[in-house]
Design an enzyme around this catalytic site. Structure first.
Site, PDB file in Angstrom:
ATOM      1  CD  GLN A  53      -3.091  -1.069   2.328  1.00 25.15           C
ATOM      2  OE1 GLN A  53      -2.582  -1.735   3.413  1.00 25.15           O
ATOM      3  NE2 GLN A  53      -4.064  -0.517   2.184  1.00 25.15           N
ATOM      4  NE  ARG A 110      -0.125  -4.761  11.945  1.00 28.19           N
ATOM      5  CZ  ARG A 110      -1.238  -5.123  10.939  1.00 28.19           C
ATOM      6  NH1 ARG A 110      -2.196  -3.872  10.739  1.00 28.19           N
ATOM      7  NH2 ARG A 110      -1.508  -5.892  10.338  1.00 28.19           N
ATOM      8  CG  ASN A 200      -3.550  -7.379   8.109  1.00 31.22           C
ATOM      9  OD1 ASN A 200      -3.727  -6.719   8.746  1.00 31.22           O
ATOM     10  ND2 ASN A 200      -4.073  -7.103   6.691  1.00 31.22           N
ATOM     11  CD  GLU A 201      -7.738  -6.955   7.562  1.00 34.93           C
ATOM     12  OE1 GLU A 201      -8.025  -6.795   6.406  1.00 34.93           O
ATOM     13  OE2 GLU A 201      -8.069  -6.087   8.347  1.00 34.93           O
ATOM     14  CG  ASN A 328      -6.517  -5.419  11.346  1.00 39.52           C
ATOM     15  OD1 ASN A 328      -5.732  -5.133  12.281  1.00 39.52           O
ATOM     16  ND2 ASN A 328      -6.069  -5.582  10.360  1.00 39.52           N
ATOM     17  CE1 TYR A 330      -9.790   0.998   9.686  1.00 42.99           C
ATOM     18  CE2 TYR A 330      -9.757  -1.489   9.530  1.00 42.99           C
ATOM     19  CZ  TYR A 330      -9.367  -0.376   9.409  1.00 42.99           C
ATOM     20  OH  TYR A 330      -7.814  -0.118   9.101  1.00 42.99           O
ATOM     21  CD  GLU A 389      -5.202  -2.857   9.339  1.00 40.79           C
ATOM     22  OE1 GLU A 389      -6.226  -2.568   8.697  1.00 40.79           O
ATOM     23  OE2 GLU A 389      -4.471  -3.486   8.758  1.00 40.79           O
ATOM     24  CD1 TRP A 438      -5.925   2.066   7.267  1.00 41.07           C
ATOM     25  CD2 TRP A 438      -4.071   0.921   7.752  1.00 41.07           C
ATOM     26  NE1 TRP A 438      -5.598   1.678   6.063  1.00 41.07           N
ATOM     27  CE2 TRP A 438      -4.332   1.127   6.252  1.00 41.07           C
ATOM     28  CE3 TRP A 438      -3.427   0.074   8.362  1.00 41.07           C
ATOM     29  CZ2 TRP A 438      -3.289   0.254   5.421  1.00 41.07           C
ATOM     30  CZ3 TRP A 438      -2.483  -0.665   7.292  1.00 41.07           C
ATOM     31  CH2 TRP A 438      -2.524  -0.409   5.976  1.00 41.07           C
ATOM     32  CD  GLU A 445      -8.331   0.610   1.820  1.00 39.08           C
ATOM     33  OE1 GLU A 445      -7.085   0.916   2.714  1.00 39.08           O
ATOM     34  OE2 GLU A 445      -8.764  -0.437   2.317  1.00 39.08           O
ATOM     35  CD1 TRP A 446      -6.519  -2.909   1.289  1.00 41.52           C
ATOM     36  CD2 TRP A 446      -5.023  -4.066  -0.398  1.00 41.52           C
ATOM     37  NE1 TRP A 446      -5.275  -3.349   1.924  1.00 41.52           N
ATOM     38  CE2 TRP A 446      -4.510  -3.885   1.038  1.00 41.52           C
ATOM     39  CE3 TRP A 446      -4.030  -4.440  -1.235  1.00 41.52           C
ATOM     40  CZ2 TRP A 446      -3.199  -4.363   1.314  1.00 41.52           C
ATOM     41  CZ3 TRP A 446      -2.872  -4.877  -1.064  1.00 41.52           C
ATOM     42  CH2 TRP A 446      -2.273  -4.812   0.312  1.00 41.52           C
ATOM     43  CG  PHE A 454      -8.533   4.582   5.864  1.00 39.05           C
ATOM     44  CD1 PHE A 454      -9.209   4.247   7.069  1.00 39.05           C
ATOM     45  CD2 PHE A 454      -8.699   3.871   4.686  1.00 39.05           C
ATOM     46  CE1 PHE A 454     -10.258   3.276   6.854  1.00 39.05           C
ATOM     47  CE2 PHE A 454      -9.733   3.111   4.619  1.00 39.05           C
ATOM     48  CZ  PHE A 454     -10.442   2.815   5.743  1.00 39.05           C
TER      49      PHE A 454
END
Ligand SMILES: *[C@@H]1O[C@H](CO)[C@@H](O)[C@H](O)[C@H]1NC(C)=O
Ligand SMILES: *[C@@H]1O[C@H](CO)[C@@H](O)[C@H](O)[C@H]1NC(C)=O
Length: 495
Positions: A53, A110, A200-201, A328, A330, A389, A438, A445-446, A454
């Site tokens: 990213q 991180r 991650n995730e 993470n 949100y 995050e 984050w 952002e993907w 962000f």
């Protein structure tokens, strides 16, 4: 109450505010105002990013292509047709970015290591000295600034070669590749890195990459096989760390999952059990095997033979537990039962669960932070937790003005309220050790490309200039406020 608060502002001293806050607390009127003293002094406060990213330099210094490099170059995959070829150019600007963190006053950062930079051909080729060197420079510079590196090994990106050779996560061969990658990193950086997250995730990797087809390899099959190989790969890396490195390097190793909070839509037994089922499928999917040695019964019951089994040898590798769980978080979502399945909802009687944000299915629900942290803490033996995050997006297109993007008062409100609910979970006994916003800077952002921002710092993608948003100033003021010494003693004296 508002009268009391404005009176405290006029008094303009901490003690006055403290008195009034305590008064309100004593009578159960409100949560205390967010203050850094509400967190343990050893707490890690940081910002988070990931290699693809922010780094760019996608073919520099012998880095090879990752699955994301290949995927973003396919037509129609990314909302604005963009990619991470250059991204924020962090590869060349890492010193400046560390300076930004230093000026915020964070004590941790991180980031993730690009697998294809360090091992361009996985275990089929050599270690890339330039790749190793980049993260050495990054880590050393961080430590010189008093910032602890918190390293994610795999944050979505995998060398494309592993995809081409054997289908990456769909093949058990990847367990050996991931173990090798992890060991190369422990060996190279473990003398200085004390926090390792294997993945991650992975719950999003498996769902988005192998069920919904939005992430590479854009398949619509076998999410449970992909997840199974990720879980065992994690266990292999953990086994290597526990048996060969942890004694001398003295770090912690864990995993990071995407964790929305799932709220039953109605106070009915059906909706409660639907919410629990979704939590089992989303979170228990990974944490149950890693902590209790097998998938949740609910998954076994619903999926039958579609859910892979752990062999006796796998179970042996799963004996090592986790030093921490990375959350993470949100958003929260409603869940209701619908037939044999469960449905997600974002409204109840026409009222949204929270304020809508630009990211689809992301709503502002600060209470969710307390709920998810408390749930994880209670369900998994009070394992130490890091909030790896948390943050808010801004929609950005050609019509958004930079002034507007810099004046991110809604992000300040978001972070303040989520942190406040985090302190409630901590007071209730959750062993939370750190919190990462984050993100440090706006980034790729993907699938949303550069349309979602962000960052605490705005990035001008043409010039790569970083500019602090109002939230950066807020975070800095929060972190640098003097700690109220002996707060607890003072409280009992006053009351
Ligand atoms: C890239 O790899 C080649 C071949 O191994 C090597 O000669 C060269 O020095 C490497 N370049 C960098 C910048 O690491
Ligand atoms: C920033 O936004 C707030 C509300 O969102 C507004 O009241 C304020 O005037 C804005 N400040 C600037 C400098 O634009």
């Amino acid at each position: 109450m508002s009268k009391l608060l404005s009176c405290s502002k006029k008094m303009g001293n901490r003690k006055g505010l403290l008195l009034i806050t305590l008064f309100l607390n004593f009578f159960g009127f409100s949560s205390p105002k967010l203050d850094v003293s509400q967190f343990p002094s050893s707490f890690l406060f940081g910002t988070a990013t990931s290699s693809y990213q922010i780094e760019g330099a996608y073919l520099e210094d012998n880095k090879s292509l990752s699955n994301w490099d290949v995927f973003t170059h396919l037509q129609g995959k990314i909302e604005d047709g963009s990619n991470g070829d250059i991204a924020c150019d962090h590869y060349h600007m890492y010193k400046e970015d560390i300076e930004l963190m230093h000026s915020l006053g964070v004590n941790a950062y991180r980031f993730s290591i690009s697998w294809s930079r360090v091992l361009p051909r996985g275990r089929f080729g050599g270690i890339n000295p330039s790749g190793i060197q980049f993260y050495n420079k990054l880590i050393n510079e961080l430590l010189m600034r008093g910032i602890q590196p918190f390293v994610t090994l795999s944050h979505y990106d995998v060398p494309q070669e592993l995809e081409d050779q054997y289908g990456a996560w769909l093949n058990a061969e990847i367990q050996e590749d991931f173990g090798y990658f992890a060991e190369v990193c422990f060996e190279a950086y473990g003398d200085r890195v004390k926090y390792w997250a294997t993945f991650n995730e992975p719950n999003e990797v498996a769902k988005f990459g192998y069920e919904w087809g939005m992430y590479p390899p854009a398949l619509h099959s076998q999410p449970y096989v992909a997840a199974h190989n990720i879980i065992i790969s994690h266990a292999v890396a953990l086994h290597i760390y526990r048996t060969k490195y942890q004694d001398k390097q003295r770090g912690l190793i864990g995993i990071v999952l995407a964790m929305a909070w799932y709220e039953p839509l109605k106070e009915t037994a059906e909706d409660y059990s639907s919410a629990q089922s979704i939590i089992d499928f989303d979170i228990g999917w990974f944490l149950d095997p890693l902590i209790y040695g097998d998938y949740p019964n609910e998954m076994r019951r619903r999926l039958g033979p579609k859910l892979p089994k752990f062999s006796a040898k796998d179970k042996e590798k799963l004996q090592h537990g986790l030093d921490f769980i990375g959350i993470n978080h949100y958003t929260s979502l409603y869940v209701r039962s619908c037939g044999i399945s469960h449905c997600i909802a974002v409204e109840k009687d026409g009222i949204p669960i929270g304020k809508k944000t630009p990211m689809p299915y992301y709503y502002v629900v600060p209470e969710g932070m307390e709920k998810i942290v408390t749930y994880i803490s209670k369900t998994y033996n009070n394992t130490p937790i890091f909030i790896t995050e948390n943050g808010l997006s801004q929609k950005s297109d050609d019509s958004s003005s930079v002034e507007e993007l810099l004046n991110d008062t809604d992000r300040i409100e978001y972070l303040d309220s989520y942190l406040t609910f985090l302190t409630r979970a901590i007071r209730k006994g959750a062993d939370v050790r750190g919190y990462f916003v984050w993100s440090l800077i706006d980034n790729f952002e993907w699938i949303h490309g550069y349309t979602m921002r962000f960052g605490l710092y705005h990035v001008d993608y043409k010039t790569k200039k970083r500019t602090p948003k109002l939230s950066a100033k807020w975070f800095k003021d929060f972190l640098n406020a003097p700690r109220l010494q002996g707060r607890e003693d003072e409280k009992s004296k006053l009351i």
